[in-house]
Design an enzyme around this catalytic site. Structure first.
Site, mmCIF file in Angstrom:
data_model
loop_
_atom_site.group_PDB
_atom_site.id
_atom_site.type_symbol
_atom_site.label_atom_id
_atom_site.label_comp_id
_atom_site.label_asym_id
_atom_site.label_seq_id
_atom_site.Cartn_x
_atom_site.Cartn_y
_atom_site.Cartn_z
ATOM 1 N N ARG A 121 0.808 -1.239 0.000
ATOM 2 C CA ARG A 121 0.000 0.000 0.000
ATOM 3 C C ARG A 121 0.831 1.273 0.000
ATOM 4 O O ARG A 121 0.355 2.344 0.381
ATOM 5 C CB ARG A 121 -0.962 0.041 1.196
ATOM 6 C CG ARG A 121 -1.959 -1.082 1.202
ATOM 7 C CD ARG A 121 -3.203 -0.702 1.992
ATOM 8 N NE ARG A 121 -4.101 -1.838 2.027
ATOM 9 C CZ ARG A 121 -4.043 -2.774 2.981
ATOM 10 N NH1 ARG A 121 -3.177 -2.682 3.950
ATOM 11 N NH2 ARG A 121 -4.885 -3.778 2.949
ATOM 12 N N LYS A 143 3.304 11.380 -11.723
ATOM 13 C CA LYS A 143 2.491 10.462 -12.537
ATOM 14 C C LYS A 143 3.245 9.154 -12.663
ATOM 15 O O LYS A 143 4.402 9.138 -13.068
ATOM 16 C CB LYS A 143 2.238 11.060 -13.924
ATOM 17 C CG LYS A 143 1.194 12.157 -13.921
ATOM 18 C CD LYS A 143 0.727 12.482 -15.329
ATOM 19 C CE LYS A 143 -0.373 13.529 -15.291
ATOM 20 N NZ LYS A 143 -0.791 13.954 -16.651
ATOM 21 N N GLU A 237 -4.196 17.577 -12.082
ATOM 22 C CA GLU A 237 -4.676 17.992 -13.396
ATOM 23 C C GLU A 237 -6.164 18.279 -13.430
ATOM 24 O O GLU A 237 -6.912 17.728 -14.226
ATOM 25 C CB GLU A 237 -4.300 16.937 -14.447
ATOM 26 C CG GLU A 237 -4.317 17.502 -15.855
ATOM 27 C CD GLU A 237 -3.588 16.623 -16.850
ATOM 28 O OE1 GLU A 237 -2.499 16.122 -16.507
ATOM 29 O OE2 GLU A 237 -4.094 16.460 -17.949
ATOM 30 N N ASN A 245 -0.097 19.837 -21.582
ATOM 31 C CA ASN A 245 -0.458 19.027 -22.754
ATOM 32 C C ASN A 245 -0.342 19.799 -24.062
ATOM 33 O O ASN A 245 -0.833 19.346 -25.095
ATOM 34 C CB ASN A 245 -1.880 18.481 -22.594
ATOM 35 C CG ASN A 245 -1.990 17.537 -21.428
ATOM 36 O OD1 ASN A 245 -1.093 16.736 -21.189
ATOM 37 N ND2 ASN A 245 -3.070 17.650 -20.667
ATOM 38 N N HIS A 248 0.153 18.030 -27.285
ATOM 39 C CA HIS A 248 -0.039 16.610 -26.988
ATOM 40 C C HIS A 248 -1.311 16.007 -27.586
ATOM 41 O O HIS A 248 -1.335 14.815 -27.855
ATOM 42 C CB HIS A 248 -0.015 16.368 -25.478
ATOM 43 C CG HIS A 248 1.376 16.306 -24.911
ATOM 44 N ND1 HIS A 248 2.272 17.346 -25.014
ATOM 45 C CD2 HIS A 248 2.040 15.325 -24.247
ATOM 46 C CE1 HIS A 248 3.405 17.006 -24.432
ATOM 47 N NE2 HIS A 248 3.301 15.777 -23.950
ATOM 48 N N HIS A 252 -0.252 12.869 -29.387
ATOM 49 C CA HIS A 252 -0.655 11.513 -28.967
ATOM 50 C C HIS A 252 -1.274 10.728 -30.121
ATOM 51 O O HIS A 252 -1.026 9.535 -30.282
ATOM 52 C CB HIS A 252 -1.666 11.580 -27.810
ATOM 53 C CG HIS A 252 -1.021 11.819 -26.473
ATOM 54 N ND1 HIS A 252 -1.643 12.521 -25.465
ATOM 55 C CD2 HIS A 252 0.178 11.447 -25.982
ATOM 56 C CE1 HIS A 252 -0.854 12.574 -24.410
ATOM 57 N NE2 HIS A 252 0.262 11.934 -24.693
HETATM 58 ZN ZN ZN Z 1 4.846 14.610 -23.042
#
Ligand code: ZN
Ligand code: ADP
Length: 360
Positions: A121, A143, A237, A245, A248, A252
């Site tokens: 945990r 992240k 975020e 972003n 992005h 992406h």
């Molecule tokens: Zn990036």
């Protein structure tokens, strides 16, 4: 050495930026993490270059130092590798007080962080990023996660490290293509938040490309300063962090359609150009601004256009982006150089017009 700080309100931790691992042990002492069992998580490329040096520096100050190297590459970034980590932790008696060290690029950092977030945990971990992309971007902000069934970073958690220690001299062994990919994210930080940082790139491009140590230290410091400020204001975020972003939403889609043959930073480079065109169509940035960005990216040998891509396919893929909610595409737009916001009003024609610029 330079020190920055991330403060999410729940957790505060330092980012050390140095040109060697000389102060690494002090960083552990400062964080109160010595005298425990540590495990270095690294990949098969980085392990032979840096793991012995780290182990030698820490020896005598921890109860046990173990090491696990997974096969280098994004293909390893999955739950099966995480499962191998857990087995290794149990075999090596890692407990709640143990510390994980992420030594490597974004793949090592994201997976080690996720393992730290979930094993028993949650145990402590520290980030020792060795790619420029990880140093200027992924090691800061908490992240963590893995890819799942072809979806990048689909399973993960927000989990902050106890510190980030960046040794910029590790970039000397990094292939130039990987360096350039990191530069794209760093340039992005200038566009969204700090014009003078962008000017630094425009004025020092030769030194940066030649991996001049002073110039690289400035780049890493500048990006970490911007990124730590943004994530300190919005860890999860829900607002401001969205501006990271920039480029992005376009990037992406291209990354997925390239079957991940293009590097993330390369897709961000072309995506950023599309985002600048989009901003231009909204009447903010000038065509000279777009041209300047294009020349800078070209100088760093980053892609400024893509071939054999279908604009409609890129557009369709944008609806699968994690940031697209209820069918509404988010595009980060510049108000001016150094000032960005996330826009949710983009229409199909406008988006496709921006894509025209990068599709040859
Ligand atoms: Zn990036
Ligand atoms: P990224 O950091 O770009 O997200 P990776 O973690 O996959 O991605 O790192 C990119 C590649 O560079 C991998 O093959 C990794 O093993 C290699 N690598 C990482 N750091 C170094 C370094 N300092 N020197 C040489 N190769 C490195």
């Amino acid at each position: 050495m330079k020190i920055l700080s991330v403060d999410t309100g729940i957790k505060k931790y330092p980012i050390y930026i140095d040109s060697s691992y000389g102060s690494l042990l002090s960083a552990f002492e400062e964080a109160g993490l010595t005298g425990r069992s540590v495990c270095i998580i690294t990949d098969t490329n980085v392990e032979p270059i840096y793991a012995d040096e780290i182990t030698a520096l820490l020896e005598g100050h921890f109860t046990r130092i173990s090491r696990y190297a997974f096969k280098a590459g994004e293909n390893s970034k999955n739950l099966s590798t995480i499962s191998d980590f857990y087995k290794f932790f149990i075999d090596n008696h890692l407990d709640r007080k143990s510390v994980l060290i992420a030594l490597g690029g974004g793949v090592a950092g994201d997976m080690c962080g996720f393992a730290a977030a979930t094993y028993m945990r949650g145990i402590s971990f520290v980030q020792l990023p060795t790619t420029l992309l990880a140093q200027v971007d992924s090691s800061v902000g908490g992240k963590t996660g893995v890819d799942f069934l072809g979806n990048k970073n689909m399973v993960g958690a927000f989990y902050q490290p106890d510190f980030v220690y960046i040794n910029t001299s590790t970039l000397n062994t990094l292939p130039y293509r990987e360096v350039a990919a990191g530069l794209a994210e760093a340039v992005k930080h200038g566009y969204i938040r700090d014009k003078s940082y962008l000017d630094f790139f425009l004025e020092n491009r030769e030194k940066i490309k030649a991996l001049d140590s002073g110039a690289l230290a400035e780049v890493v410091y500048g990006s970490c300063r911007i990124k730590s400020d943004v994530v300190s204001r919005d860890e999860k975020e829900t607002g401001l962090r969205e501006i990271l972003n920039f480029g992005h939403t376009f990037g992406h889609s291209i990354e997925t359609l390239s079957d991940f043959k293009m590097l993330h930073g390369e897709c961000v480079a072309v995506g950023m150009l599309a985002a600048l065109c989009f901003s231009h169509s909204r009447g903010t940035v000038s065509s000279e601004d777009i041209q300047r960005c294009r020349e800078l990216l070209e100088y760093f040998e980053l892609p400024v256009g893509i071939h054999d891509f279908d604009i409609s396919a890129i557009y369709a893929q944008m609806f699968n982006d994690k940031k697209t909610k209820n069918g509404v595409i988010s595009i980060v737009v510049l108000r001016s150089i150094g000032d960005a916001y996330s826009d949710k009003t983009a229409g199909e024609a406008e988006i496709k017009a921006a894509l025209e610029y990068i599709c040859k």
